[in-house]
Design a protein around this motif. Structure first.
Motif, PDB file in Angstrom:
ATOM      1  N   ASP A 170      26.673  27.791 -21.575  1.00  8.93           N
ATOM      2  CA  ASP A 170      26.861  26.441 -22.116  1.00  8.93           C
ATOM      3  C   ASP A 170      25.882  25.511 -21.411  1.00  8.93           C
ATOM      4  O   ASP A 170      26.077  25.138 -20.256  1.00  8.93           O
ATOM      5  N   LEU A 171      24.815  25.158 -22.122  1.00  2.83           N
ATOM      6  CA  LEU A 171      23.817  24.244 -21.573  1.00  2.83           C
ATOM      7  C   LEU A 171      24.057  22.862 -22.171  1.00  2.83           C
ATOM      8  O   LEU A 171      23.406  22.451 -23.122  1.00  2.83           O
ATOM      9  N   GLY A 172      25.041  22.169 -21.630  1.00  2.00           N
ATOM     10  CA  GLY A 172      25.337  20.813 -22.082  1.00  2.00           C
ATOM     11  C   GLY A 172      25.752  20.729 -23.524  1.00  2.00           C
ATOM     12  O   GLY A 172      25.360  19.800 -24.237  1.00  2.00           O
ATOM     13  N   GLY A 173      26.531  21.693 -23.993  1.00  2.00           N
ATOM     14  CA  GLY A 173      26.984  21.680 -25.379  1.00  2.00           C
ATOM     15  C   GLY A 173      26.227  22.630 -26.278  1.00  2.00           C
ATOM     16  O   GLY A 173      26.678  22.942 -27.377  1.00  2.00           O
ATOM     17  N   ASN A 174      25.061  23.087 -25.841  1.00  6.56           N
ATOM     18  CA  ASN A 174      24.364  24.170 -26.540  1.00  6.56           C
ATOM     19  C   ASN A 174      25.010  25.479 -26.097  1.00  6.56           C
ATOM     20  O   ASN A 174      24.827  25.913 -24.958  1.00  6.56           O
ATOM     21  N   LEU A 175      25.756  26.106 -26.994  1.00  8.56           N
ATOM     22  CA  LEU A 175      26.532  27.285 -26.634  1.00  8.56           C
ATOM     23  C   LEU A 175      25.836  28.564 -27.071  1.00  8.56           C
ATOM     24  O   LEU A 175      25.242  28.627 -28.152  1.00  8.56           O
ATOM     25  N   LEU A 176      25.967  29.586 -26.237  1.00  7.67           N
ATOM     26  CA  LEU A 176      25.527  30.924 -26.606  1.00  7.67           C
ATOM     27  C   LEU A 176      26.601  31.887 -26.120  1.00  7.67           C
ATOM     28  O   LEU A 176      26.845  32.003 -24.912  1.00  7.67           O
ATOM     29  N   THR A 177      27.284  32.527 -27.066  1.00 12.30           N
ATOM     30  CA  THR A 177      28.321  33.490 -26.704  1.00 12.30           C
ATOM     31  C   THR A 177      27.734  34.894 -26.737  1.00 12.30           C
ATOM     32  O   THR A 177      26.885  35.208 -27.580  1.00 12.30           O
ATOM     33  N   ILE A 178      28.185  35.718 -25.827  1.00 12.11           N
ATOM     34  CA  ILE A 178      27.623  37.053 -25.647  1.00 12.11           C
ATOM     35  C   ILE A 178      28.720  38.099 -25.807  1.00 12.11           C
ATOM     36  O   ILE A 178      29.795  37.997 -25.190  1.00 12.11           O
ATOM     37  N   GLY A 179      28.467  39.083 -26.668  1.00 13.58           N
ATOM     38  CA  GLY A 179      29.401  40.185 -26.841  1.00 13.58           C
ATOM     39  C   GLY A 179      30.633  39.795 -27.645  1.00 13.58           C
ATOM     40  O   GLY A 179      30.692  38.735 -28.278  1.00 13.58           O
ATOM     41  N   ALA A 211      29.584  36.896 -31.856  1.00 17.21           N
ATOM     42  CA  ALA A 211      28.613  36.418 -30.865  1.00 17.21           C
ATOM     43  C   ALA A 211      27.482  35.671 -31.555  1.00 17.21           C
ATOM     44  O   ALA A 211      26.917  36.149 -32.540  1.00 17.21           O
ATOM     45  N   CYS A 212      27.166  34.480 -31.054  1.00 12.84           N
ATOM     46  CA  CYS A 212      26.183  33.636 -31.728  1.00 12.84           C
ATOM     47  C   CYS A 212      25.780  32.492 -30.815  1.00 12.84           C
ATOM     48  O   CYS A 212      26.335  32.307 -29.730  1.00 12.84           O
ATOM     49  N   SER A 213      24.833  31.719 -31.307  1.00 10.32           N
ATOM     50  CA  SER A 213      24.494  30.441 -30.699  1.00 10.32           C
ATOM     51  C   SER A 213      25.073  29.332 -31.552  1.00 10.32           C
ATOM     52  O   SER A 213      25.103  29.442 -32.790  1.00 10.32           O
ATOM     53  N   ALA A 214      25.543  28.262 -30.921  1.00 14.55           N
ATOM     54  CA  ALA A 214      26.036  27.078 -31.636  1.00 14.55           C
ATOM     55  C   ALA A 214      25.316  25.856 -31.063  1.00 14.55           C
ATOM     56  O   ALA A 214      25.467  25.547 -29.879  1.00 14.55           O
ATOM     57  N   VAL A 215      24.531  25.188 -31.902  1.00 20.14           N
ATOM     58  CA  VAL A 215      23.743  24.028 -31.478  1.00 20.14           C
ATOM     59  C   VAL A 215      24.030  22.871 -32.423  1.00 20.14           C
ATOM     60  O   VAL A 215      24.071  23.054 -33.641  1.00 20.14           O
ATOM     61  N   THR A 216      24.216  21.686 -31.856  1.00 21.81           N
ATOM     62  CA  THR A 216      24.534  20.499 -32.646  1.00 21.81           C
ATOM     63  C   THR A 216      23.447  19.446 -32.517  1.00 21.81           C
ATOM     64  O   THR A 216      22.962  19.171 -31.419  1.00 21.81           O
ATOM     65  N   SER A 217      23.067  18.874 -33.661  1.00 19.75           N
ATOM     66  CA  SER A 217      22.268  17.646 -33.684  1.00 19.75           C
ATOM     67  C   SER A 217      23.175  16.537 -34.190  1.00 19.75           C
ATOM     68  O   SER A 217      23.790  16.680 -35.249  1.00 19.75           O
ATOM     69  N   GLY A 218      23.285  15.454 -33.421  1.00 15.36           N
ATOM     70  CA  GLY A 218      24.183  14.376 -33.826  1.00 15.36           C
ATOM     71  C   GLY A 218      23.734  13.037 -33.281  1.00 15.36           C
ATOM     72  O   GLY A 218      22.910  12.960 -32.365  1.00 15.36           O
ATOM     73  N   ILE A 219      24.315  11.977 -33.850  1.00 14.37           N
ATOM     74  CA  ILE A 219      23.898  10.619 -33.492  1.00 14.37           C
ATOM     75  C   ILE A 219      24.959   9.874 -32.690  1.00 14.37           C
ATOM     76  O   ILE A 219      24.811   8.696 -32.412  1.00 14.37           O
ATOM     77  N   TYR A 220      26.034  10.561 -32.308  1.00 17.37           N
ATOM     78  CA  TYR A 220      27.197   9.875 -31.762  1.00 17.37           C
ATOM     79  C   TYR A 220      27.224   9.804 -30.239  1.00 17.37           C
ATOM     80  O   TYR A 220      28.123   9.176 -29.668  1.00 17.37           O
ATOM     81  N   GLU A 221      26.271  10.404 -29.547  1.00 18.37           N
ATOM     82  CA  GLU A 221      26.293  10.353 -28.082  1.00 18.37           C
ATOM     83  C   GLU A 221      25.162   9.517 -27.504  1.00 18.37           C
ATOM     84  O   GLU A 221      25.359   8.786 -26.547  1.00 18.37           O
ATOM     85  N   ARG A 222      23.970   9.627 -28.059  1.00 16.42           N
ATOM     86  CA  ARG A 222      22.820   8.870 -27.540  1.00 16.42           C
ATOM     87  C   ARG A 222      22.421   7.828 -28.573  1.00 16.42           C
ATOM     88  O   ARG A 222      21.785   8.139 -29.581  1.00 16.42           O
ATOM     89  N   GLN A 256      19.960  33.450 -32.432  1.00 17.41           N
ATOM     90  CA  GLN A 256      19.198  33.069 -31.250  1.00 17.41           C
ATOM     91  C   GLN A 256      19.304  31.570 -31.056  1.00 17.41           C
ATOM     92  O   GLN A 256      19.254  30.804 -32.024  1.00 17.41           O
ATOM     93  N   SER A 257      19.390  31.135 -29.798  1.00 17.43           N
ATOM     94  CA  SER A 257      19.627  29.723 -29.537  1.00 17.43           C
ATOM     95  C   SER A 257      18.421  28.858 -29.876  1.00 17.43           C
ATOM     96  O   SER A 257      18.571  27.725 -30.345  1.00 17.43           O
ATOM     97  N   VAL A 258      17.218  29.365 -29.667  1.00 16.00           N
ATOM     98  CA  VAL A 258      16.043  28.562 -29.994  1.00 16.00           C
ATOM     99  C   VAL A 258      16.005  28.264 -31.487  1.00 16.00           C
ATOM    100  O   VAL A 258      15.614  27.161 -31.916  1.00 16.00           O
TER     101      VAL A 258
END
Length: 300
Positions: A170-179, A211-222, A256-258
């Motif tokens: 978990d890189l600040g909300g960028n998630l990558l689950t393994i297995g 198992a996957c990556s979950a990445v969000t683009s949003g306008i509600y935090e910054r 893949q997370s990228v």
């Protein structure tokens, strides 16, 4: 089932690494070192990073860089040229708006027009094996929209080398689950979609995924408000202003997370992308769109 975690600050955010075997905790220390290594390559906030060195040399000369920096900049330029919304050369605009920091402000129209001439990704020059340059003085690379995904994927490689079969990066909300998830009988992961109208950690919807990556683009935090106008950090490289959108956020699930980083930006800019087109992308698994009118749309 017991879980073992470490938390620390890096990449301008809170990092949480989770494993489910006490033996697998051995991966924590090298993971932190690997994140620090990539931050020293990619961060625009570290004056000695390779990206900062490239930016300082804009319009003057090419800089020899490491293979990871060369590979990531090459990918970032390739995606930028597709005009999906992501632009690796958008650094001058990002710095001028400075959304998320104390002196965030709306630049005047003249300044924005000037900066639009400094964000052309075609003026990023790459020369194998490891040379990168910016053709115009004042240009600045900013890999903030792709670097965390790249780093998460490299962490996954590291964890595989250590034999970690199950875990969460978990890189600040960028998630990558393994297995396979050991938390549920169906071995699927439960991934919460952030509720934009509530504090971080409050889920609007929970999605069940392998198992996957979950990445969000949003306008509600910054974002910030100036003269009763709302401005967010997702800048449209065609106009120089925050993208006009009906979305609050889009979460994309990929292998893949990228590619999660790339696709979340693409779908934020192009939410009406046909499902058939998305399914041609071998990385795409699913997407959840959350709109400002509270509508939710799921693509799988």
């Amino acid at each position: 089932m017991p879980k073992y975690q470490t938390h620390f600050k890096a990449l301008g955010t809170k990092i949480t690494l989770t494993v489910f075997s006490s033996f697998d905790q051995q991966v924590f220390a090298p993971s932190k070192k690997l994140i620090d290594y990539y931050e020293k390559l990619f961060s625009i906030y570290l004056p000695d990073s390779e990206i900062s060195r490239i930016n300082r040399a804009a319009g003057q000369k090419m800089i020899e860089v490491s293979t990871p920096t060369f590979d990531l900049v090459s990918l970032a330029q390739k995606i930028s040229l597709k005009s999906w919304g992501f632009n690796a050369a958008i650094g001058p605009l990002v710095k001028e708006w400075n959304v998320g920091f104390e002196n965030a402000h709306r630049p005047d129209a003249t300044r924005i027009r000037q900066l639009l001439h400094q964000i052309d990704p075609q003026e990023i020059t790459t020369k194998a094996p490891n040379l990168i340059g910016l053709q115009q003085a004042g240009m600045q690379l900013d890999l903030g929209g792709i670097a965390k995904g790249y780093i998460a994927d490299r962490l996954k490689d590291l964890w595989a080398a250590f034999g970690v079969r199950t875990g969460i990066i978990d890189l600040g909300g960028n998630l990558l689950t393994i297995g396979n998830s050991s938390l549920h009988p169906d071995q699927k992961w439960r991934i919460g979609i952030q509720d934009p109208w509530n504090p971080r950690g409050k889920a609007l919807r929970v999605v069940r995924m392998p198992a996957c990556s979950a990445v969000t683009s949003g306008i509600y935090e910054r974002n910030f408000t100036e003269n009763h106008h709302f401005y967010h950090h997702i800048l449209n490289p065609r106009t120089g202003y925050p993208l006009k959108t009906q979305l609050m956020g889009v979460t994309v699930f990929t292998d893949q997370s990228v590619w999660g980083e790339i696709e979340s930006t693409r779908l934020f800019f192009n939410p009406e992308t046909p499902v058939d087109e998305l399914k041609k992308d071998r990385h795409f698994m699913a997407a959840v769109f959350v709109y400002q009118n509270h509508e939710i749309r799921i693509l799988k």
